[in-house]
Design an enzyme around this catalytic site. Sequence first.
Site, short mmCIF file in Angstrom:
data_model
loop_
_atom_site.label_atom_id
_atom_site.label_comp_id
_atom_site.label_asym_id
_atom_site.label_seq_id
_atom_site.Cartn_x
_atom_site.Cartn_y
_atom_site.Cartn_z
N THR A 3 0.83 -1.20 0.00
CA THR A 3 0.00 0.00 0.00
C THR A 3 0.86 1.25 0.00
O THR A 3 0.64 2.19 -0.78
CB THR A 3 -0.91 0.01 1.24
OG1 THR A 3 -1.67 -1.18 1.27
CG2 THR A 3 -1.85 1.21 1.22
N THR A 4 1.87 1.27 0.88
CA THR A 4 2.75 2.44 1.00
C THR A 4 3.56 2.64 -0.27
O THR A 4 3.94 3.76 -0.61
CB THR A 4 3.69 2.27 2.21
OG1 THR A 4 2.90 1.94 3.35
CG2 THR A 4 4.47 3.53 2.50
N TYR B 287 -12.34 -4.45 -4.16
CA TYR B 287 -13.38 -3.99 -5.09
C TYR B 287 -14.36 -5.08 -5.50
O TYR B 287 -15.57 -4.89 -5.46
CB TYR B 287 -12.78 -3.34 -6.35
CG TYR B 287 -13.84 -2.75 -7.25
CD1 TYR B 287 -14.51 -1.59 -6.89
CD2 TYR B 287 -14.20 -3.37 -8.44
CE1 TYR B 287 -15.52 -1.06 -7.70
CE2 TYR B 287 -15.19 -2.86 -9.26
CZ TYR B 287 -15.86 -1.70 -8.88
OH TYR B 287 -16.84 -1.19 -9.67
N TYR C 28 -2.40 -10.49 3.87
CA TYR C 28 -2.53 -9.08 4.24
C TYR C 28 -4.01 -8.74 4.33
O TYR C 28 -4.70 -8.63 3.31
CB TYR C 28 -1.80 -8.23 3.19
CG TYR C 28 -1.78 -6.74 3.41
CD1 TYR C 28 -2.17 -6.14 4.62
CD2 TYR C 28 -1.35 -5.89 2.39
CE1 TYR C 28 -2.13 -4.77 4.80
CE2 TYR C 28 -1.30 -4.51 2.55
CZ TYR C 28 -1.69 -3.96 3.75
OH TYR C 28 -1.65 -2.60 3.92
N ARG D 32 -9.16 -0.76 3.44
CA ARG D 32 -8.79 -0.51 2.05
C ARG D 32 -9.58 -1.40 1.08
O ARG D 32 -9.88 -0.98 -0.04
CB ARG D 32 -7.30 -0.81 1.85
CG ARG D 32 -6.37 0.16 2.53
CD ARG D 32 -6.07 1.35 1.63
NE ARG D 32 -5.02 2.17 2.19
CZ ARG D 32 -4.41 3.16 1.53
NH1 ARG D 32 -4.77 3.45 0.31
NH2 ARG D 32 -3.48 3.87 2.11
N ILE E 48 4.97 -4.49 9.82
CA ILE E 48 5.32 -3.96 8.50
C ILE E 48 4.97 -2.49 8.58
O ILE E 48 3.81 -2.10 8.54
CB ILE E 48 4.58 -4.70 7.38
CG1 ILE E 48 5.00 -6.18 7.39
CG2 ILE E 48 4.89 -4.06 6.03
CD1 ILE E 48 4.35 -7.03 6.32
#
Length: 290
Positions: free
Chosen positions: A43-44, A106, A132, A137, A201
């Site tokens: 993500t980062t 999604y 994860y 998100r 993380i």
Amino acid sequence: MFTGSMVALVTPFNNGQVDYDRLADLVEFHIESGTNCLVPCGTTGESPTLSTSEHKGVIKFVAEKAAGRIPVIAGTGSNCTEEAIELTAYAKEVGVDATLQVTPYYNKPSQEGMYQHFMAIANAVDLPIILYNIPGRCVVNMEPDTIIRLAQHKNIVGIKEATGKMDQASSISVSGCDLVILSGDDSLTLPLASVGGQGVISVVANIVPVDVRKMTDAIAAGDFVEARKWHDKLYKLGSALLGLSTNPVPIKAAMAMLGMCSEELRLPMIPLDDAARVKLTTVLKDYGLL
């Protein structure tokens, strides 16, 4: 290999392109700082806006620069199972140590759909997988029972727990499965350790890797008094980096202020607004970074 302080690496950009010079600097910075593991293309690392060729390019570059000096867990997840398999196979080919597999986003799969998705990846590529789970998100939450079922596969070795729910982590821990539980929220690394967490993380480790490593080392040693000192020191900084705007907007702003890389993001992510920038500057000054 998959415990301690792991950094969720940003992907530096320059004029719309991946800035591999800065990325090389960041890899060396983390090796010198004692970070336990590099995690690119999460993500980062703005993986949703990397093209497939860029995604592969970043994974290969980090693996080559690490050159076995530090483990690499590459983000290769997708909401498309075939794409996740393709990226994971490529990651194995270029020599990463494991992959990070985010829950499909999604398309909102069922628990059985998620189970089959991750099993397909684990069966297709013989490489360790860190699951994860980040419903904030991805909309979907992978329930503990699903995670425990997946833990029976030899290639599924851990989970990045980013639900913010201690009960969820506890359910995984008390089940007796041997998954490594990693925090996906800097502010919860120490609390999560109380129910079986073995590391993080981390976003904040992009700028203060030594401090995060000191906290995770204290946790590993069972010295929770020392770990609490580092948690208290890191708390406001970590909270600001995840609370002032959507990650990775604040961490890139902070890294730009510290001269580590540009603040450049890709749309639809936009730079930090002025009010949040003032707050971030104050937090960085209070920490002693500016």
